[in-house]
Design a protein around this motif. Sequence first.
Motif, PDB file in Angstrom:
ATOM      1  N   THR A  78       0.818  -1.426  -0.347  1.00  0.00           N
ATOM      2  CA  THR A  78      -0.205   0.034   0.135  1.00  0.00           C
ATOM      3  C   THR A  78       0.735   1.342   0.007  1.00  0.00           C
ATOM      4  O   THR A  78       1.653   1.364   0.168  1.00  0.00           O
ATOM      5  N   LEU A  79       0.515   2.184  -0.535  1.00  0.00           N
ATOM      6  CA  LEU A  79       1.284   3.324  -1.198  1.00  0.00           C
ATOM      7  C   LEU A  79      -0.235   4.466  -0.355  1.00  0.00           C
ATOM      8  O   LEU A  79      -1.378   3.968  -0.047  1.00  0.00           O
ATOM      9  N   TYR A  80       1.027   5.616   0.766  1.00  0.00           N
ATOM     10  CA  TYR A  80      -0.364   6.229   1.401  1.00  0.00           C
ATOM     11  C   TYR A  80       0.872   7.911   1.037  1.00  0.00           C
ATOM     12  O   TYR A  80       1.894   7.970   0.445  1.00  0.00           O
ATOM     13  N   LEU A  81      -0.601   8.717   0.928  1.00  0.00           N
ATOM     14  CA  LEU A  81       0.280  10.112   0.857  1.00  0.00           C
ATOM     15  C   LEU A  81      -0.864  10.765   1.417  1.00  0.00           C
ATOM     16  O   LEU A  81      -1.958  11.272   2.217  1.00  0.00           O
ATOM     17  N   GLN A  82      -0.149  10.997   3.012  1.00  0.00           N
ATOM     18  CA  GLN A  82      -0.879  12.441   4.324  1.00  0.00           C
ATOM     19  C   GLN A  82      -0.315  13.245   3.716  1.00  0.00           C
ATOM     20  O   GLN A  82       0.862  13.952   3.893  1.00  0.00           O
ATOM     21  N   MET A  83      -1.782  13.926   4.273  1.00  0.00           N
ATOM     22  CA  MET A  83      -1.620  15.166   3.518  1.00  0.00           C
ATOM     23  C   MET A  83      -2.281  16.209   4.729  1.00  0.00           C
ATOM     24  O   MET A  83      -2.920  16.225   5.056  1.00  0.00           O
ATOM     25  N   HIS A  84      -1.606  17.073   5.316  1.00  0.00           N
ATOM     26  CA  HIS A  84      -1.733  18.302   6.540  1.00  0.00           C
ATOM     27  C   HIS A  84      -1.481  19.292   5.497  1.00  0.00           C
ATOM     28  O   HIS A  84      -1.610  19.757   5.081  1.00  0.00           O
ATOM     29  N   SER A  85      -2.186  19.780   6.892  1.00  0.00           N
ATOM     30  CA  SER A  85      -2.281  21.814   6.892  1.00  0.00           C
ATOM     31  C   SER A  85      -2.562  21.826   5.259  1.00  0.00           C
ATOM     32  O   SER A  85      -1.923  23.083   4.453  1.00  0.00           O
ATOM     33  N   LEU A  86      -3.886  21.071   4.942  1.00  0.00           N
ATOM     34  CA  LEU A  86      -4.571  21.579   3.606  1.00  0.00           C
ATOM     35  C   LEU A  86      -4.826  23.243   3.227  1.00  0.00           C
ATOM     36  O   LEU A  86      -5.362  23.890   4.111  1.00  0.00           O
ATOM     37  N   LYS A  87      -4.572  22.989   1.175  1.00  0.00           N
ATOM     38  CA  LYS A  87      -4.815  24.722   1.114  1.00  0.00           C
ATOM     39  C   LYS A  87      -5.913  24.644   0.349  1.00  0.00           C
ATOM     40  O   LYS A  87      -6.002  24.037  -0.699  1.00  0.00           O
ATOM     41  N   PRO A  88      -6.932  25.722   0.210  1.00  0.00           N
ATOM     42  CA  PRO A  88      -7.818  25.363  -1.087  1.00  0.00           C
ATOM     43  C   PRO A  88      -6.725  25.505  -2.106  1.00  0.00           C
ATOM     44  O   PRO A  88      -7.676  24.962  -3.575  1.00  0.00           O
ATOM     45  N   GLU A  89      -5.548  25.685  -2.845  1.00  0.00           N
ATOM     46  CA  GLU A  89      -5.263  25.146  -3.965  1.00  0.00           C
ATOM     47  C   GLU A  89      -4.492  24.296  -3.906  1.00  0.00           C
ATOM     48  O   GLU A  89      -4.037  23.293  -4.933  1.00  0.00           O
ATOM     49  N   ASP A  90      -4.929  23.206  -2.738  1.00  0.00           N
ATOM     50  CA  ASP A  90      -4.833  21.845  -3.026  1.00  0.00           C
ATOM     51  C   ASP A  90      -5.962  21.282  -3.919  1.00  0.00           C
ATOM     52  O   ASP A  90      -5.282  19.692  -3.957  1.00  0.00           O
ATOM     53  N   THR A  91      -7.377  21.695  -4.446  1.00  0.00           N
ATOM     54  CA  THR A  91      -8.007  20.905  -4.614  1.00  0.00           C
ATOM     55  C   THR A  91      -7.881  21.076  -5.563  1.00  0.00           C
ATOM     56  O   THR A  91      -7.578  21.294  -6.732  1.00  0.00           O
ATOM     57  N   ALA A  92      -7.659  19.095  -6.103  1.00  0.00           N
ATOM     58  CA  ALA A  92      -7.810  18.618  -7.789  1.00  0.00           C
ATOM     59  C   ALA A  92      -8.300  17.338  -7.519  1.00  0.00           C
ATOM     60  O   ALA A  92      -8.260  16.607  -6.072  1.00  0.00           O
ATOM     61  N   LEU A  93      -8.105  16.703  -8.674  1.00  0.00           N
ATOM     62  CA  LEU A  93      -8.377  15.244  -8.875  1.00  0.00           C
ATOM     63  C   LEU A  93      -6.841  14.404  -8.508  1.00  0.00           C
ATOM     64  O   LEU A  93      -6.886  15.085  -8.988  1.00  0.00           O
ATOM     65  N   TYR A  94      -7.072  13.378  -7.659  1.00  0.00           N
ATOM     66  CA  TYR A  94      -5.581  13.008  -6.885  1.00  0.00           C
ATOM     67  C   TYR A  94      -5.527  11.398  -7.557  1.00  0.00           C
ATOM     68  O   TYR A  94      -6.671  10.844  -7.010  1.00  0.00           O
ATOM     69  N   TYR A  95      -4.608  11.192  -8.322  1.00  0.00           N
ATOM     70  CA  TYR A  95      -4.003   9.650  -8.562  1.00  0.00           C
ATOM     71  C   TYR A  95      -2.800   9.241  -8.533  1.00  0.00           C
ATOM     72  O   TYR A  95      -1.284  10.416  -8.219  1.00  0.00           O
ATOM     73  N   CYS A  96      -2.931   8.313  -8.684  1.00  0.00           N
ATOM     74  CA  CYS A  96      -1.336   7.082  -8.114  1.00  0.00           C
ATOM     75  C   CYS A  96      -1.802   6.599  -9.086  1.00  0.00           C
ATOM     76  O   CYS A  96      -2.239   6.201 -10.285  1.00  0.00           O
ATOM     77  N   ALA A  97       0.086   6.818  -9.243  1.00  0.00           N
ATOM     78  CA  ALA A  97       0.650   6.115 -10.525  1.00  0.00           C
ATOM     79  C   ALA A  97       2.108   5.227 -10.129  1.00  0.00           C
ATOM     80  O   ALA A  97       1.866   5.682  -9.188  1.00  0.00           O
TER      81      ALA A  97
END
Length: 123
Positions: A78-97
């Motif tokens: 399993t791969l993870y992406l832990q995201m903290h202190s999120l900002k409105p500019e982080d809004t997007a469709l996130y893809y794993c590759a």
Amino acid sequence: QVQVVESGGGEVQAGGSLRLSCIPYGSNVDLYAMGWFRQAPGKEREGVACIASSGTGAYYLDSVKGRFTISRDNARSTLYLQMHSLKPEDTALYYCAARWQFCSGSWRQWNSWGQGTQVTVSS
């Protein structure tokens, strides 16, 4: 070639946190570099974070350094992406590759893509 399935997106207020997960399916998945990309409406897809197959190096987009952490649990594949202190500019469709062994900053050099998971950060 592996296939990947991501999950964990959602909507959060600015300053909040989310964790994305990605499971690769196929043979020798531990020999593939894994990465997270994102694409906002009207913008080009960009690399957010990547970790090589060895797990010894991680690379981040400058704007997420110090806020996002990529990690992989090879025992659970399993791969993870832990995201903290999120900002409105982080809004997007996130893809794993996934791609063989090494990271690449160009999304065009990645072979296997998930369907994407939406992350929305409200102000």
